[in-house]
Scaffold this motif. Structure first.
Motif, PDB file in Angstrom:
ATOM      1  N   PRO A 203      -0.070  28.153 -35.366  1.00  0.00           N
ATOM      2  CA  PRO A 203      -1.497  28.084 -35.267  1.00  0.00           C
ATOM      3  C   PRO A 203      -1.368  28.243 -36.988  1.00  0.00           C
ATOM      4  CG  PRO A 203      -1.887  29.520 -34.436  1.00  0.00           C
ATOM      5  CD  PRO A 203      -0.502  29.215 -34.111  1.00  0.00           C
ATOM      6  N   PHE A 204      -2.013  28.085 -38.006  1.00  0.00           N
ATOM      7  CA  PHE A 204      -2.293  28.556 -40.031  1.00  0.00           C
ATOM      8  C   PHE A 204      -2.874  30.326 -39.268  1.00  0.00           C
ATOM      9  CE2 PHE A 204      -1.944  24.522 -41.816  1.00  0.00           C
ATOM     10  CZ  PHE A 204      -1.200  23.532 -41.048  1.00  0.00           C
ATOM     11  N   GLU A 205      -2.109  30.893 -40.311  1.00  0.00           N
ATOM     12  CA  GLU A 205      -3.009  32.305 -40.190  1.00  0.00           C
ATOM     13  C   GLU A 205      -4.613  31.565 -40.849  1.00  0.00           C
ATOM     14  OE1 GLU A 205      -2.198  35.438 -38.664  1.00  0.00           O
ATOM     15  OE2 GLU A 205      -3.628  36.206 -39.564  1.00  0.00           O
ATOM     16  N   ARG A 206      -5.588  32.338 -40.072  1.00  0.00           N
ATOM     17  CA  ARG A 206      -7.032  32.314 -41.010  1.00  0.00           C
ATOM     18  C   ARG A 206      -7.838  33.366 -41.473  1.00  0.00           C
ATOM     19  NH1 ARG A 206     -10.203  27.045 -37.796  1.00  0.00           N
ATOM     20  NH2 ARG A 206      -8.094  25.118 -37.678  1.00  0.00           N
ATOM     21  N   LEU A 207      -7.855  33.486 -43.021  1.00  0.00           N
ATOM     22  CA  LEU A 207      -8.028  35.325 -43.212  1.00  0.00           C
ATOM     23  C   LEU A 207      -9.456  35.046 -44.082  1.00  0.00           C
ATOM     24  CD1 LEU A 207      -5.948  37.152 -44.801  1.00  0.00           C
ATOM     25  CD2 LEU A 207      -5.175  35.536 -44.264  1.00  0.00           C
ATOM     26  N   THR A 208      -9.707  35.753 -44.594  1.00  0.00           N
ATOM     27  CA  THR A 208     -10.711  35.529 -46.351  1.00  0.00           C
ATOM     28  C   THR A 208      -9.893  35.991 -47.251  1.00  0.00           C
ATOM     29  OG1 THR A 208     -11.936  38.069 -46.169  1.00  0.00           O
ATOM     30  CG2 THR A 208     -13.170  36.231 -44.672  1.00  0.00           C
ATOM     31  N   TYR A 209     -10.663  35.488 -48.053  1.00  0.00           N
ATOM     32  CA  TYR A 209     -10.601  35.884 -49.900  1.00  0.00           C
ATOM     33  C   TYR A 209     -10.253  37.385 -49.500  1.00  0.00           C
ATOM     34  CZ  TYR A 209      -9.829  38.040 -54.377  1.00  0.00           C
ATOM     35  OH  TYR A 209     -10.184  37.180 -55.818  1.00  0.00           O
ATOM     36  N   THR A 210     -11.512  37.859 -49.538  1.00  0.00           N
ATOM     37  CA  THR A 210     -11.069  39.656 -49.223  1.00  0.00           C
ATOM     38  C   THR A 210     -10.092  40.345 -48.492  1.00  0.00           C
ATOM     39  OG1 THR A 210     -13.801  39.040 -49.963  1.00  0.00           O
ATOM     40  CG2 THR A 210     -13.017  41.160 -49.173  1.00  0.00           C
ATOM     41  N   GLU A 211      -9.329  39.725 -47.120  1.00  0.00           N
ATOM     42  CA  GLU A 211      -8.760  40.576 -46.401  1.00  0.00           C
ATOM     43  C   GLU A 211      -7.587  39.940 -47.759  1.00  0.00           C
ATOM     44  OE1 GLU A 211     -10.879  40.342 -41.961  1.00  0.00           O
ATOM     45  OE2 GLU A 211     -10.259  38.033 -42.949  1.00  0.00           O
ATOM     46  N   ALA A 212      -7.647  38.958 -48.259  1.00  0.00           N
ATOM     47  CA  ALA A 212      -6.144  39.170 -48.690  1.00  0.00           C
ATOM     48  C   ALA A 212      -6.025  40.018 -49.489  1.00  0.00           C
ATOM     49  CB  ALA A 212      -6.298  37.130 -49.388  1.00  0.00           C
ATOM     50  N   ILE A 213      -7.292  40.168 -50.440  1.00  0.00           N
ATOM     51  CA  ILE A 213      -6.541  40.768 -51.722  1.00  0.00           C
ATOM     52  C   ILE A 213      -6.578  42.124 -51.709  1.00  0.00           C
ATOM     53  CG2 ILE A 213      -8.283  42.060 -53.789  1.00  0.00           C
ATOM     54  CD1 ILE A 213      -7.832  39.183 -54.094  1.00  0.00           C
TER      55      ILE A 213
ATOM     56  N   GLY B 164      -7.960  43.644 -58.595  1.00  0.00           N
ATOM     57  CA  GLY B 164      -8.919  43.838 -57.117  1.00  0.00           C
ATOM     58  C   GLY B 164      -9.649  42.610 -57.174  1.00  0.00           C
ATOM     59  N   TRP B 165     -10.463  42.621 -56.655  1.00  0.00           N
ATOM     60  CA  TRP B 165     -12.071  41.864 -56.126  1.00  0.00           C
ATOM     61  C   TRP B 165     -11.609  41.215 -57.212  1.00  0.00           C
ATOM     62  CZ3 TRP B 165     -16.517  39.292 -55.909  1.00  0.00           C
ATOM     63  CH2 TRP B 165     -16.501  38.376 -54.816  1.00  0.00           C
ATOM     64  N   GLY B 166     -11.888  39.549 -57.217  1.00  0.00           N
ATOM     65  CA  GLY B 166     -12.544  38.737 -58.283  1.00  0.00           C
ATOM     66  C   GLY B 166     -11.120  38.038 -59.124  1.00  0.00           C
TER      67      GLY B 166
ATOM     68  N   TYR C 239       3.383  35.115 -51.548  1.00  0.00           N
ATOM     69  CA  TYR C 239       4.244  36.107 -50.786  1.00  0.00           C
ATOM     70  C   TYR C 239       3.240  36.080 -49.945  1.00  0.00           C
ATOM     71  CZ  TYR C 239       3.726  41.232 -50.164  1.00  0.00           C
ATOM     72  OH  TYR C 239       3.623  41.997 -49.212  1.00  0.00           O
ATOM     73  N   LEU C 240       1.478  35.491 -49.838  1.00  0.00           N
ATOM     74  CA  LEU C 240       0.981  36.143 -48.632  1.00  0.00           C
ATOM     75  C   LEU C 240       1.555  34.786 -47.364  1.00  0.00           C
ATOM     76  CD1 LEU C 240      -2.334  35.802 -49.810  1.00  0.00           C
ATOM     77  CD2 LEU C 240      -1.675  37.300 -48.647  1.00  0.00           C
ATOM     78  N   VAL C 241       2.187  34.246 -47.566  1.00  0.00           N
ATOM     79  CA  VAL C 241       2.779  33.023 -47.070  1.00  0.00           C
ATOM     80  C   VAL C 241       4.019  33.327 -46.520  1.00  0.00           C
ATOM     81  CG1 VAL C 241       3.434  30.493 -46.673  1.00  0.00           C
ATOM     82  CG2 VAL C 241       1.656  31.112 -47.352  1.00  0.00           C
ATOM     83  N   GLU C 242       5.101  33.581 -47.815  1.00  0.00           N
ATOM     84  CA  GLU C 242       6.476  33.958 -47.282  1.00  0.00           C
ATOM     85  C   GLU C 242       7.439  35.292 -46.969  1.00  0.00           C
ATOM     86  OE1 GLU C 242       8.194  31.487 -50.186  1.00  0.00           O
ATOM     87  OE2 GLU C 242       6.815  30.858 -50.549  1.00  0.00           O
TER      88      GLU C 242
END
Ligand code: ATP
Ligand code: MN
Length: 479
Positions: free
Chosen positions: A315-325, A345-347, A357-360
């Motif tokens: 399954p694809f990883e699901r997370l919020t923008y805030t968690e990704a930041i 920072g946030w925004g 980076y997040l994906v690979e």
């Protein structure tokens, strides 16, 4: 006599039969007694070998049989003695339908660079690489229609010329019949579009979404699959000025349904490629492996078919923008300022280096990010209760970065109206869109998938100019 396509000829075992094959010469080799011609007709990546006994009669014809020439061959289907293929054709009669003078024909049987082939886009279909890409593109086009059709979605044709701008001005192509040498002006010096073809400013569409929403609020489940134009002057390997976009839109659903639909669709079409395009994929996989060998860096990308299977597996990883930041802020490349755009920072708007980076590196699988800050997303996205994020979802893929952008739509009239005002979007352009929120509004959602981004992923090609036949990019409009 009826022509047999090479694809079915290669599967035939009717040895001894007389056949007619027609196609273009890929290579010719041989000795003074016998000549071997590799013939391709585009029905498959594979060539059929034509064997010709050289005598006075055939020698004269063989002189005209050069790479690129078109032939019509009648001969006997025989079991092949050589390895690699089961059948070949022993020619009885060869007719040269069209010659290709070897001193002029640009595609010789050697490796040409992709850059060179872009300059020969009128002929590059005739190479194995671009033949494979064209067949895969067809299959993916078909698979997408099949996916939606099988699930009860209706295909909607949204307009190509539009008077509205869904995403905000600045990157649209204008459409006009005004005389550019003598543009009519209003008293205050503006262009007088009242004298233009439509009596108002017109543009090429940047998205069929708004029209798809209108349809979804009656037909429940629809999708568009049409040409899309963006005059963004970004000369990247992921952007075209003219590309094709798939935009499903459905009523009575939310962002989770949206994510599920997008993930299912991506997995379906990738699975379809693995089922129906294996020969072409194998060719492209080998091609990519060759390319990797000649690269100087020791960064290796995953083998193409393995990479496609890999996406199907989990399954694809699901997370919020805030968690990704948070993840990005704490990442090595961010701390060591290795990113071109360091995340402060946030925004921050995510660039493709962050997405990759997040994906690979971090998750090592496709990622769906949700709940982005409202000020970096479009006006129509559903506002969350926190007052600062919207129900957006972007799907990020290895090698590509963003492949899908979608959201649940704001269905509340007041909230949508206020957002339109806040963002300075002229209300008179949006009245029809706003009315859908006045009359029978319901929760609904949708997304946009860039067809060429999908093609990049499936073919493993690295430049978007190579997955569309005739790319349109800044300063480039040949063919
Ligand atoms: P990006 O940030 O990569 O420019 P975007 O945020 O502008 O993308 P959207 O407006 O959400 O993209 O469009 C939906 C999808 O269309 C994207 O996810 C992408 O797959 C594709 N896409 C967008 N712009 C282009 C382009 N110029 N060329 C090819 N595909 C594109
Ligand atoms: Mn963009």
């Amino acid at each position: 006599m009826r022509r047999t396509e090479i694809k079915s000829l290669l599967q035939s075992r009717d040895y001894g039969n007389e056949v007619l094959v027609q196609g273009w010469v890929r290579t010719k080799r041989g000795s003074k007694n016998v000549s071997f011609i590799a013939l391709n007709d585009g029905s498959t990546i594979n060539n059929v070998q034509i064997v010709v006994d050289v005598d006075d009669n055939s020698a004269a014809i063989l002189e005209k049989v050069n790479t690129g020439a078109a032939l019509s061959v009648v001969g006997e289907l025989v079991e092949s003695a050589g390895s690699g293929q089961k059948v070949e054709v022993h020619a009885k009669n060869i007719e040269v339908l069209g010659i290709a003078n070897p001193d002029e024909y640009p595609l010789q049987p050697k490796k040409h660079s992709l850059e060179f082939l872009r300059e020969k886009a009128h002929l590059r279909y005739r190479t194995s690489t671009f033949g494979a890409i064209a067949r895969i593109r067809h299959n993916m086009n078909f698979a997408i229609h099949k996916f939606f059709h099988d699930r009860g979605f209706f295909n909607i044709h949204s307009p190509i010329i539009t008077g509205s701008d869904a995403e905000g001005a600045g990157e649209m192509f204008q459409v006009t019949t005004l005389n550019l040498k003598d543009i009519p002006k209003t008293y205050d010096g503006q262009v007088d579009f009242r004298q233009d073809f439509f009596g108002k400013a017109a543009n090429l569409t940047v998205s069929g979404q708004l029209e798809a929403e209108l349809a979804a609020l009656a037909l429940s489940k629809v999708y568009t699959f049409g040409p899309t134009f963006r005059a963004e002057n970004s000369n990247t390997v992921r952007h075209l000025a003219e590309f094709w976009m798939i935009e499903p839109e459905f009523a009575f659903g939310d962002i989770t349904d949206d994510m599920n639909l997008a993930e299912d669709m991506l997995k379906y079409v990738i699975g379809y490629a693995l089922e129906y395009c294996m020969e072409d994929l194998s060719f492209l996989s080998n091609r990519q492996a060759e390319e990797e060998k000649s690269k100087k860096t020791d960064e290796r990308s995953m083998e193409l078919i393995e990479k496609l299977r890999f996406v199907l597996d989990k399954p694809f990883e699901r997370l919020t923008y805030t968690e990704a930041i948070d993840i990005l802020m704490n990442s090595k490349p961010n701390k060591k300022k290795k990113f071109q755009f360091v995340i402060e920072g946030w925004g921050a708007d995510l660039q493709s280096e962050h997405e990759r980076y997040l994906v690979e590196k971090h998750f090592q699988k496709p990622v769906i990010l949700t709940d982005y800050p409202s000020n970096i997303k479009a006006f129509y996205m559903k506002q969350n209760d926190d007052g600062k994020t919207v129900r957006a979802m972007d799907i990020l893929f290895p090698q590509i970065g963003e492949i899908v952008g979608g959201s649940q739509r704001e269905e509340n009239y007041e909230k949508l109206y206020n957002r339109i005002k806040e963002m300075g979007i002229p209300e008179e352009l949006m009245w029809w869109y706003l009315e859908t929120r006045k009359f029978g509004t319901v929760p609904h959602a949708g997304f946009g998938l860039g067809f060429e981004r999908l093609m990049l992923f499936i073919t493993g090609m690295s430049n978007i100019r190579d997955v569309i036949p005739f790319p349109r990019t800044p300063m480039n409009l040949e063919f």
